[in-house]
Design a protein around this motif. Structure first.
Motif, PDB file in Angstrom:
ATOM      1  N   TYR A  54      80.180  20.246 -35.310  1.00  0.00           N
ATOM      2  CA  TYR A  54      80.163  21.168 -34.070  1.00  0.00           C
ATOM      3  C   TYR A  54      80.636  20.283 -33.069  1.00  0.00           C
ATOM      4  O   TYR A  54      79.830  18.902 -33.314  1.00  0.00           O
ATOM      5  N   CYS A  81      68.468  19.525 -37.138  1.00  0.00           N
ATOM      6  CA  CYS A  81      69.749  19.049 -37.858  1.00  0.00           C
ATOM      7  C   CYS A  81      69.183  19.071 -39.255  1.00  0.00           C
ATOM      8  O   CYS A  81      68.525  17.828 -39.692  1.00  0.00           O
ATOM      9  N   PRO A  82      69.994  19.834 -40.118  1.00  0.00           N
ATOM     10  CA  PRO A  82      69.815  19.191 -41.470  1.00  0.00           C
ATOM     11  C   PRO A  82      69.849  18.122 -42.196  1.00  0.00           C
ATOM     12  O   PRO A  82      69.235  17.353 -43.199  1.00  0.00           O
ATOM     13  N   VAL A  83      70.512  17.228 -41.532  1.00  0.00           N
ATOM     14  CA  VAL A  83      71.517  15.817 -41.651  1.00  0.00           C
ATOM     15  C   VAL A  83      71.207  15.632 -41.371  1.00  0.00           C
ATOM     16  O   VAL A  83      72.477  14.569 -41.290  1.00  0.00           O
ATOM     17  N   CYS A 129      72.469  14.189 -37.966  1.00  0.00           N
ATOM     18  CA  CYS A 129      73.910  14.074 -37.743  1.00  0.00           C
ATOM     19  C   CYS A 129      73.346  13.344 -36.418  1.00  0.00           C
ATOM     20  O   CYS A 129      74.565  12.745 -35.705  1.00  0.00           O
ATOM     21  N   PHE A 130      72.530  13.482 -35.552  1.00  0.00           N
ATOM     22  CA  PHE A 130      73.096  13.691 -33.668  1.00  0.00           C
ATOM     23  C   PHE A 130      72.401  11.970 -33.906  1.00  0.00           C
ATOM     24  O   PHE A 130      71.875  11.135 -34.579  1.00  0.00           O
ATOM     25  N   ILE A 168      77.888  14.648 -32.077  1.00  0.00           N
ATOM     26  CA  ILE A 168      77.551  14.496 -33.419  1.00  0.00           C
ATOM     27  C   ILE A 168      78.368  13.804 -33.844  1.00  0.00           C
ATOM     28  O   ILE A 168      79.491  14.077 -34.252  1.00  0.00           O
ATOM     29  N   CYS A 189      78.307  16.218 -40.308  1.00  0.00           N
ATOM     30  CA  CYS A 189      77.458  18.006 -40.045  1.00  0.00           C
ATOM     31  C   CYS A 189      78.381  18.724 -40.885  1.00  0.00           C
ATOM     32  O   CYS A 189      80.065  18.941 -41.497  1.00  0.00           O
ATOM     33  N   ILE A 190      77.513  19.633 -41.129  1.00  0.00           N
ATOM     34  CA  ILE A 190      77.503  20.679 -42.092  1.00  0.00           C
ATOM     35  C   ILE A 190      77.770  22.121 -41.667  1.00  0.00           C
ATOM     36  O   ILE A 190      78.257  23.228 -42.600  1.00  0.00           O
ATOM     37  N   CYS A 237      76.769  24.118 -40.167  1.00  0.00           N
ATOM     38  CA  CYS A 237      75.193  24.942 -40.873  1.00  0.00           C
ATOM     39  C   CYS A 237      74.616  25.930 -38.967  1.00  0.00           C
ATOM     40  O   CYS A 237      74.473  26.993 -39.299  1.00  0.00           O
ATOM     41  N   GLY A 238      75.542  25.100 -37.940  1.00  0.00           N
ATOM     42  CA  GLY A 238      74.966  26.401 -36.768  1.00  0.00           C
ATOM     43  C   GLY A 238      74.445  26.534 -36.275  1.00  0.00           C
ATOM     44  O   GLY A 238      73.519  26.836 -35.325  1.00  0.00           O
ATOM     45  N   CYS A 290      71.723  24.102 -34.870  1.00  0.00           N
ATOM     46  CA  CYS A 290      71.582  23.334 -33.152  1.00  0.00           C
ATOM     47  C   CYS A 290      72.038  24.240 -32.306  1.00  0.00           C
ATOM     48  O   CYS A 290      71.817  24.214 -31.509  1.00  0.00           O
TER      49      CYS A 290
HETATM   50 FE1  SF4 Z   1      73.503  19.290 -37.869  1.00  0.00          FE
HETATM   51 FE2  SF4 Z   1      74.311  22.316 -37.995  1.00  0.00          FE
HETATM   52 FE3  SF4 Z   1      74.051  21.133 -36.151  1.00  0.00          FE
HETATM   53 FE4  SF4 Z   1      76.245  20.209 -37.769  1.00  0.00          FE
HETATM   54  S1  SF4 Z   1      76.323  22.760 -36.645  1.00  0.00           S
HETATM   55  S2  SF4 Z   1      75.639  18.914 -36.082  1.00  0.00           S
HETATM   56  S3  SF4 Z   1      74.592  19.988 -39.203  1.00  0.00           S
HETATM   57  S4  SF4 Z   1      72.350  21.310 -36.597  1.00  0.00           S
END
Ligand code: SF4
Length: 100
Positions: free
Chosen positions: A2, A20-22, A24-25, A34, A39-40, A42-43, A45
């Motif tokens: 993303y 965001c679980p990982v 990324c930001f 990002i 980025c995994i 997940c959508g 955000c």
């Molecule tokens: Fe984080 Fe998920 Fe957004 Fe990627 S899509 S930046 S993993 S919250």
């Protein structure tokens, strides 16, 4: 991955950072970015951004495709965002213009 687009610039609400679980930001004085290597997809955000600044890279309109490379470069140059911050001054007025 993303991608954060220019709609974030000048608002920087950082709701995205909270969800965001990982981690990324990344962040600078104007917006978030990002890290595409983290980025995994997940959508999570996307719906929390108050101005709709975040899009899947493959869904970007032609005039926003450059933001794929800008996110990659700026994420490498800026620190990881550690949590939610207050939006930038004038963010609510800017949001009203974007969403009108
Ligand atoms: Fe984080 Fe998920 Fe957004 Fe990627 S899509 S930046 S993993 S919250």
């Amino acid at each position: 991955p993303y991608v954060v687009t220019d709609l974030c610039s000048g608002c920087r609400y950082t709701e995205c950072v909270s969800v965001c679980p990982v981690e990324c930001f990344h962040i600078d004085d104007t917006m978030t970015y990002i890290d595409p290597t983290n980025c995994i997809d997940c959508g999570g955000c996307v719906p929390v951004c108050p101005v709709g600044a975040i899009k899947a890279a493959h869904k970007l309109p032609p005039d926003k495709v450059e933001w794929i490379e800008i996110n990659r470069r700026r994420a490498a140059e800026t620190p990881v965002a550690m949590g939610k911050l207050p939006p930038l001054p004038g963010a609510d007025e800017r949001k009203a213009m974007i969403l009108r």
